[in-house]
Design an enzyme around this catalytic site. Structure first.
Site, PDB file in Angstrom:
ATOM      1  N   ASP A  34      -2.488  -0.921  -6.195  1.00 41.36           N
ATOM      2  CA  ASP A  34      -2.876  -1.699  -5.235  1.00 41.36           C
ATOM      3  C   ASP A  34      -3.611  -3.195  -5.721  1.00 41.36           C
ATOM      4  O   ASP A  34      -4.071  -3.103  -6.963  1.00 41.36           O
ATOM      5  CB  ASP A  34      -3.883  -1.323  -4.141  1.00 41.36           C
ATOM      6  CG  ASP A  34      -3.897  -1.995  -2.782  1.00 41.36           C
ATOM      7  OD1 ASP A  34      -2.885  -2.933  -2.506  1.00 41.36           O
ATOM      8  OD2 ASP A  34      -4.952  -1.853  -1.994  1.00 41.36           O
ATOM      9  N   GLY A  35      -3.373  -4.462  -4.966  1.00 43.06           N
ATOM     10  CA  GLY A  35      -4.195  -5.512  -5.449  1.00 43.06           C
ATOM     11  C   GLY A  35      -3.164  -6.580  -6.035  1.00 43.06           C
ATOM     12  O   GLY A  35      -3.716  -7.766  -6.613  1.00 43.06           O
ATOM     13  N   GLY A  80      -1.231  -8.698  -4.225  1.00 43.76           N
ATOM     14  CA  GLY A  80      -1.149  -9.802  -3.525  1.00 43.76           C
ATOM     15  C   GLY A  80      -2.582 -10.650  -4.120  1.00 43.76           C
ATOM     16  O   GLY A  80      -2.472 -12.021  -4.146  1.00 43.76           O
ATOM     17  N   ARG A 108       2.221 -14.459  -3.012  1.00 44.15           N
ATOM     18  CA  ARG A 108       2.082 -12.979  -3.351  1.00 44.15           C
ATOM     19  C   ARG A 108       3.053 -12.396  -4.273  1.00 44.15           C
ATOM     20  O   ARG A 108       2.856 -11.489  -5.101  1.00 44.15           O
ATOM     21  CB  ARG A 108       2.002 -12.563  -2.141  1.00 44.15           C
ATOM     22  CG  ARG A 108       0.632 -12.661  -1.180  1.00 44.15           C
ATOM     23  CD  ARG A 108       0.817 -12.098   0.343  1.00 44.15           C
ATOM     24  NE  ARG A 108       0.822 -10.522   0.073  1.00 44.15           N
ATOM     25  CZ  ARG A 108      -0.004  -9.877  -0.091  1.00 44.15           C
ATOM     26  NH1 ARG A 108      -1.349 -10.001  -0.122  1.00 44.15           N
ATOM     27  NH2 ARG A 108       0.055  -8.270  -0.117  1.00 44.15           N
ATOM     28  N   HIS A 148       3.435  -9.327  -7.394  1.00 46.08           N
ATOM     29  CA  HIS A 148       4.481  -8.212  -7.408  1.00 46.08           C
ATOM     30  C   HIS A 148       5.042  -8.249  -8.876  1.00 46.08           C
ATOM     31  O   HIS A 148       5.296  -7.233  -9.364  1.00 46.08           O
ATOM     32  CB  HIS A 148       5.327  -8.029  -6.141  1.00 46.08           C
ATOM     33  CG  HIS A 148       4.600  -7.908  -4.905  1.00 46.08           C
ATOM     34  ND1 HIS A 148       3.636  -7.025  -4.617  1.00 46.08           N
ATOM     35  CD2 HIS A 148       4.932  -8.453  -3.706  1.00 46.08           C
ATOM     36  CE1 HIS A 148       3.289  -7.066  -3.479  1.00 46.08           C
ATOM     37  NE2 HIS A 148       3.900  -7.992  -3.072  1.00 46.08           N
ATOM     38  N   GLU A 192       4.414   1.937   5.940  1.00 47.34           N
ATOM     39  CA  GLU A 192       3.866   0.885   6.337  1.00 47.34           C
ATOM     40  C   GLU A 192       4.112  -0.513   6.019  1.00 47.34           C
ATOM     41  O   GLU A 192       3.930  -1.444   6.808  1.00 47.34           O
ATOM     42  CB  GLU A 192       2.439   1.207   6.685  1.00 47.34           C
ATOM     43  CG  GLU A 192       1.855   2.289   7.291  1.00 47.34           C
ATOM     44  CD  GLU A 192       2.234   3.794   6.700  1.00 47.34           C
ATOM     45  OE1 GLU A 192       2.482   3.661   5.561  1.00 47.34           O
ATOM     46  OE2 GLU A 192       2.218   4.859   7.481  1.00 47.34           O
ATOM     47  N   LEU A 215       8.772  12.173 -19.890  1.00 47.15           N
ATOM     48  CA  LEU A 215       8.034  11.783 -18.646  1.00 47.15           C
ATOM     49  C   LEU A 215       8.817  11.709 -17.387  1.00 47.15           C
ATOM     50  O   LEU A 215      10.001  11.060 -17.387  1.00 47.15           O
ATOM     51  CB  LEU A 215       7.111  10.565 -18.778  1.00 47.15           C
ATOM     52  CG  LEU A 215       6.528  10.110 -17.548  1.00 47.15           C
ATOM     53  CD1 LEU A 215       5.077  10.715 -17.255  1.00 47.15           C
ATOM     54  CD2 LEU A 215       6.173   8.267 -17.527  1.00 47.15           C
ATOM     55  N   GLU A 265      -8.596  14.958  -8.110  1.00 45.52           N
ATOM     56  CA  GLU A 265      -9.909  14.158  -8.444  1.00 45.52           C
ATOM     57  C   GLU A 265      -9.447  12.849  -8.149  1.00 45.52           C
ATOM     58  O   GLU A 265      -8.308  12.209  -8.701  1.00 45.52           O
ATOM     59  CB  GLU A 265     -10.082  14.383 -10.027  1.00 45.52           C
ATOM     60  CG  GLU A 265     -10.778  15.696 -10.374  1.00 45.52           C
ATOM     61  CD  GLU A 265     -11.668  16.231  -9.616  1.00 45.52           C
ATOM     62  OE1 GLU A 265     -12.749  15.517  -9.199  1.00 45.52           O
ATOM     63  OE2 GLU A 265     -11.893  17.278  -9.363  1.00 45.52           O
TER      64      GLU A 265
END
Ligand code: IPE
Ligand code: IPE
Ligand code: MG
Length: 291
Positions: free
Chosen positions: A59-60, A62, A72, A76, A106, A168, A244
């Protein structure tokens, strides 16, 4: 930037791409060396006690862009660089699963221009970046039916091309929300009951886990959220029952290897009690060590 001791260490390691010079693709695929690498000397992390699955809410983007007077979508774009960095580093460390919240159910409610920009970015970055170079297997979890055909084709090709990789597993949560996933699992289970192949009394936690789209991955031991918010935003609700949680104010495009080490270090200082008392946990570990 380059006098960071960790970066110097990276440059010395032949198996680690330090820039964009090594192009992705099967031909230039690098050998994966799980658990043979060492963290930088100044990182206080224990290689023997790494989480096998790290989940991240990226997150963050934008706000990162807006703070620089940019649109924005530039955030990304910068976020893709961080994805590349963190994927390489997790791969190098020998982490088995990395699950990245890339686009939520959403997020479909965002302005169409932003949604389009993210989808376009996905198509360009999935093909070129991050995956083949470190023997990474890519999987997508989420509602594919809502994706545009070209996006779907792109992720399906990518999953197919990387399916034999043994390093991975990078899980991209795309058009994903946990309630969507759980609802979908309930439909599968109800269908089996209806078909007579499953008895309601036989439904247990494992039945539910097996019917989730993410059935192939273990629960994450560590959930990281960047960007300052302290919430889960409909991410891996079932799977994070005992994870956690680690929150940082760093915006996703600024999240780097050092920040990842800080999160792992913090995780390694936690006592995971799973309902037991601290004394019990200590006794259990003591027992394990003497065996
Ligand atoms: C996270 O960054 C990426 C997506 C949700 C696609 P944001 O776009 O939510 O960035 P902020 O939270 O507005 O800064
Ligand atoms: C969560 O970020 C989803 C992703 C990182 C893809 P958001 O920025 O959409 O979360 P909320 O809506 O602010 O909680
Ligand atoms: Mg956000």
């Amino acid at each position: 930037h380059h006098d960071h001791p960790y970066l110097r260490l990276l440059e010395k390691m032949p198996c680690v791409p330090t820039g964009r010079t090594l192009k992705t693709g099967r031909q230039t695929m690098l050998p994966h060396t799980p658990l043979t690498s060492t963290p930088p000397e100044n990182a206080m992390i224990d290689n023997q006690r790494l989480p096998q699955h790290i989940a991240i809410i990226m997150d963050g983007n934008g706000r990162w862009a807006q703070a620089r007077g940019m649109v924005r979508s530039k955030g990304h774009q910068a976020g893709v660089e961080a994805v590349d960095k963190i994927t390489s580093e997790c791969s190098r460390l020998g982490i088995r699963f990395l699950t990245l919240y890339t686009f939520s159910t959403e997020n479909w409610n965002r302005p169409p221009e932003e949604v389009n920009a993210i989808m376009q970015l996905l198509i360009t970055s999935l093909v070129e970046e991050t995956f083949m170079k470190n023997n990474v297997r890519m999987r997508v979890i989420g509602d594919r039916e809502r994706l545009a055909p070209e996006v779907r084709k792109c992720i399906e090709d990518c999953e197919k091309h990387t399916s034999e990789n043994t390093g991975l597993t990078l899980v991209i949560a795309l058009s994903y929300s946990s309630r969507w996933e759980i609802t979908d699992a309930m439909k599968h289970i109800a269908q089996k009951v209806k078909d007579g192949t499953l008895e309601p009394d036989d439904i247990n936690e494992q039945t539910i886990a097996e019917n989730l789209e993410s059935h192939f991955m273990p629960d994450p031991e560590l959930l990281i959220r960047t960007g300052g918010e302290q919430r889960i935003s409909n991410y891996l609700l079932w799977q994070c029952a005992y994870s956690e949680l680690y929150f940082t104010d760093i915006f996703w495009p600024d999240f780097d290897e050092k920040a990842l080490y800080n999160a792992i270090e913090d995780y390694q200082h936690r006592e995971r009690r799973f309902g037991k008392t601290s004394a019990q946990v200590k006794a259990d570990t003591g027992l394990q060590q003497t065996v």
